[in-house]
Design an enzyme around this catalytic site. Structure first.
Site, PDB file in Angstrom:
ATOM      1  N   SER A  45       4.535  -7.994   4.412  1.00  0.00           N
ATOM      2  CA  SER A  45       3.856  -9.249   4.751  1.00  0.00           C
ATOM      3  C   SER A  45       4.108 -10.344   3.726  1.00  0.00           C
ATOM      4  O   SER A  45       4.284 -11.511   4.092  1.00  0.00           O
ATOM      5  CB  SER A  45       2.350  -9.006   4.885  1.00  0.00           C
ATOM      6  OG  SER A  45       2.081  -8.021   5.853  1.00  0.00           O
ATOM      7  N   HIS A 104      -0.207 -11.821   0.446  1.00  0.00           N
ATOM      8  CA  HIS A 104       0.148 -12.897   1.364  1.00  0.00           C
ATOM      9  C   HIS A 104       0.300 -14.214   0.613  1.00  0.00           C
ATOM     10  O   HIS A 104       1.283 -14.941   0.800  1.00  0.00           O
ATOM     11  CB  HIS A 104      -0.925 -13.039   2.446  1.00  0.00           C
ATOM     12  CG  HIS A 104      -1.017 -11.856   3.350  1.00  0.00           C
ATOM     13  ND1 HIS A 104      -2.084 -11.657   4.214  1.00  0.00           N
ATOM     14  CD2 HIS A 104      -0.191 -10.799   3.534  1.00  0.00           C
ATOM     15  CE1 HIS A 104      -1.892 -10.536   4.891  1.00  0.00           C
ATOM     16  NE2 HIS A 104      -0.761  -9.993   4.486  1.00  0.00           N
TER      17      HIS A 104
END
Length: 319
Positions: A220, A267
């Protein structure tokens, strides 16, 4: 009186057969076609269509060397095949790693982005409190396992575990397949690979800085970095086929909404790193562009490594 004279019929009168010519690459094949550049005989298998006549393979190859390779605004080579090779390789690596997890469940424990922890005799990971316990081994990035900063980006939650299970890798690979080709087409293979790896590293480093006792896994961070970079590149190009603004807003919203069940640090780290690298790639001076871009990426790498080293010193009490 004149008599009849016998006149012999010569080859000149009847015409001669032209000499048999054969292909210079296939001597057993008869042909009467020649390369319009080098004048060598070529058979149908060796003929290459040209503006005038046909060319042999060597002349085509030589001509290709003299043609300047087409490049994008950011210096990336335009692939003639249009195949996103690096994107496909990255997806394949993630899938292979996931299959490895199915065979060896301890891979996640040994290669996740854990900053500092204890590995028990049962193979499970425990929180590190600074004390030594018989049969327990101090593990993690702080204890020399720096490879975890990259290997963690290749691993995902095993089936039936975590919040998402197998959906973790499915969603990430779908996002990579959707976004990767567009970014790779603009940057070229080398720059794209550098962006991806730096974004993955940036996500892992921020997890290490803010949550060193969490064994985060997943691609991610790298994907968030690609999203941020794509937004910067599309603004520079004034061309946005994927929808960079909506994509970036969606990533930010997902980061906030999923903060309780995902590694928001990874993230955010990937997003910031990818955005910074994207700015370097998009706005490097045209003169010596490649050198400026490489220098910017090296500086980013050094910053990330320095931050990780400082965190290691803090956790281990090193001077």
């Amino acid at each position: 009186m004149g008599g009849l004279a016998l006149v012999s019929t010569t080859d000149t009168d009847q015409g001669t057969e032209p000499p048999v010519t054969t292909c210079y690459r296939h001597p057993k094949r008869e042909t009467y076609v020649r390369c319009t550049r080098c004048d060598r005989s070529i058979c149908p298998d060796c003929m290459r269509e040209a503006a005038v006549g046909h060319h042999c393979p060597e002349c085509v190859k030589e001509g290709g060397r003299s043609v300047r390779q087409a490049r994008t605004l950011f210096g990336g080579r335009v692939a003639s095949s249009g195949v996103p090779v690096v994107t496909q390789v990255l997806i394949a690596l993630n899938i292979v790693a996931y299959l490895g997890e199915l065979v060896r469940s301890d891979l996640v424990t040994r290669f996740s982005g854990l900053g500092q922890g204890l590995l028990g005799p049962d193979g499970a990971a425990y929180v590190y409190d600074g004390a030594a316990y018989p049969g327990f081994e101090a593990v993690g990035i702080a204890h020399g396992e720096w490879y975890r900063l990259i290997t963690s980006a290749l691993l995902h939650q095993p089936p039936g575990q975590g919040t998402f299970g197998i959906l973790h890798i499915l969603l990430n690979m779908y996002s990579l397949w959707t976004l990767g080709p567009a970014v790779e087409a603009q940057l070229g293979r080398i720059r794209f690979a550098g962006l991806y790896l730096l974004s993955a590293l940036g996500g892992s480093v921020l997890v290490y800085l803010l949550a060193p006792h969490s064994g985060a896994v997943g691609a991610s961070g790298a994907i968030f970095g690609l999203g941020a970079a794509y937004f910067v590149l599309s603004k520079r190009l004034h061309h946005d086929p994927v929808g960079g603004r909506q994509l970036l807003i969606g990533l930010l919203v997902w980061m906030v909404v999923s903060a309780a069940v995902t590694s928001w640090q990874g993230h955010l780290g990937g997003l910031l790193t990818g955005g910074a690298v994207g700015l370097v790639l998009a706005h490097a001076p045209r003169r010596h562009r490649g050198l400026w871009q490489a220098a910017g990426m090296v500086v980013m790498l050094l910053v990330l490594v320095t931050l990780a080293a400082l965190k290691t010193a803090q956790l281990t009490g090193a001077a």
